[in-house]
Design an enzyme around this catalytic site. Structure first.
Site, mmCIF file in Angstrom:
data_model
loop_
_atom_site.group_PDB
_atom_site.id
_atom_site.type_symbol
_atom_site.label_atom_id
_atom_site.label_comp_id
_atom_site.label_asym_id
_atom_site.label_seq_id
_atom_site.Cartn_x
_atom_site.Cartn_y
_atom_site.Cartn_z
ATOM 1 C CG HIS A 61 -9.053 -2.266 1.752
ATOM 2 N ND1 HIS A 61 -8.222 -1.969 0.698
ATOM 3 C CD2 HIS A 61 -8.233 -2.631 2.766
ATOM 4 C CE1 HIS A 61 -6.965 -2.175 1.051
ATOM 5 N NE2 HIS A 61 -6.954 -2.571 2.307
ATOM 6 C CG HIS A 105 -7.453 -4.849 6.627
ATOM 7 N ND1 HIS A 105 -7.082 -5.958 5.912
ATOM 8 C CD2 HIS A 105 -7.038 -3.776 5.915
ATOM 9 C CE1 HIS A 105 -6.438 -5.570 4.805
ATOM 10 N NE2 HIS A 105 -6.394 -4.252 4.793
ATOM 11 C CD GLU A 138 -3.028 -0.900 -0.039
ATOM 12 O OE1 GLU A 138 -2.781 -0.068 -0.935
ATOM 13 O OE2 GLU A 138 -4.025 -1.653 -0.048
ATOM 14 C CG HIS A 157 -4.338 0.611 5.412
ATOM 15 N ND1 HIS A 157 -5.713 0.658 5.304
ATOM 16 C CD2 HIS A 157 -3.958 -0.531 4.789
ATOM 17 C CE1 HIS A 157 -6.132 -0.408 4.642
ATOM 18 N NE2 HIS A 157 -5.089 -1.154 4.321
HETATM 19 ZN ZN LIG Z 1 -5.333 -3.022 3.480
#
Ligand SMILES: [Zn+2]
Length: 219
Positions: free
Chosen positions: A163, A102, A81, A100
Site C-alpha cells: 500500500h 503512496h 482513510e 499518508h
Molecule cells: Zn492509501
C-alpha cells in the site's frame, strides 16, 4: 508575568497549513494523482483532506472536519482513510498531524513486505531501531486502522503492506517533513540493497545514538 501557553492555531491557520503541506508533498513527488491524505487535530476531532483530493484542486476550504467518532461535521466527503487517521490519534496522544502517502520507494518496499532495518542512524528518528511494515489490509478498513494505530503507537512512521506509508508528528509541517524523510530513507535503503548487504547499527550504536539524540532533541 506568568508564562501562558501559546494560543491554539485558528481553524483558518490549520486549513492553510494543511493545504501548504499537501502542496509541499506533491511538489516532492510524494502525492501523485489522488493517492495519499493528510490531517491534523482540530478541537476534539480532526481536519482531513477530502476523498479524491489532488494538488490541482486542494484548497484550505477543501479539508473536512470529522468528529472523533468518525462523523463528518462539515460539507464534503472525508478521505476513505479517515478511520486509519482516527485510530492513530486515539492511540498516540502526541500525534498532532498525520501524513499518508503512496510514495514510490516506501511503496516498493511495502509491496515486498519489507520494513526498514536500522541500516542508517536517521532510522532512529522514528523512535526505535527500525521502521516496521505492517501486513496488507483493505484500504479504508478497520483492520488497516488497527494495524497502523498499533505500529504508530511505537514509531513515528511505518510502511503499510502492499500500500504505502504513514507518519505522525506534532504538526502538519513536521509530519510532511517526516514523510519526506521516510521516503528518502526508503530510497537509500533500496540503493544500499542494490549495492550489497546493508550493515545495521548494533545495540551499542543505538544506545549511543539515542543518548546523543536526547541531548540535541533530535529526531
Ligand atoms: Zn492509501
Amino acid at each position: 508575568m506568568a508564562d501562558t501557553a501559546p494560543a491554539a492555531p485558528t481553524e483558518a491557520a490549520l486549513r492553510a497549513a494543511l493545504a501548504e503541506s499537501y502542496l509541499y508533498l506533491s511538489r516532492h513527488g510524494l502525492l501523485e494523482l489522488n493517492s495519499g491524505n493528510v490531517s491534523c487535530r482540530f478541537g476534539d476531532g480532526i481536519l482531513i483532506s477530502p476523498n479524491g483530493a489532488s494538488a490541482e484542486t486542494i484548497r484550505p476550504g477543501s479539508f473536512v472536519a470529522v468528529a472523533a467518532d468518525g462523523s463528518a461535521a462539515g460539507s464534503g466527503r472525508p478521505s476513505s482513510e479517515t478511520p486509519m487517521h482516527l485510530a492513530v490519534y486515539a492511540r498516540v496522544p502526541e500525534a498532532g498531524a498525520i501524513v499518508h502517502t503512496h510514495s514510490d520507494h516506501c511503496t516498493a518496499l511495502a509491496c515486498c513486505g519489507l520494513g526498514i532495518p536500522g541500516f542508517h542512524y536517521l532510522v532512529g528518528g522514528f523512535g526505535g531501531d527500525d521502521i516496521p511494515c505492517v501486513p496488507y489490509a483493505t484500504f479504508g478498513s478497520a483492520e488497516l486502522a488497527e494495524l497502523a494505530g498499533a505500529a504508530l503507537a511505537r514509531r513515528k512512521g511505518c510502511l503499510l503492506g502492499n500500500h504505502g506509508a504513514i507518519c505522525h508528528d506534532r504538526d502538519i509541517a513536521a509530519a510532511a517533513a517526516r514523510a519526506h524523510r521516510l521516503e528518502s530513507i526508503a530510497r537509500q535503503y533500496l540503493l544500499a540493497r542494490q549495492a550489497g548487504t546493508p550493515l545495521t547499527l548494533t545495540a551499542e550504536n543505538w544506545r549511543d545514538y539515542h543518548a546523543m539524540a536526547a541531548k540535541f532533541r533530535y529526531g
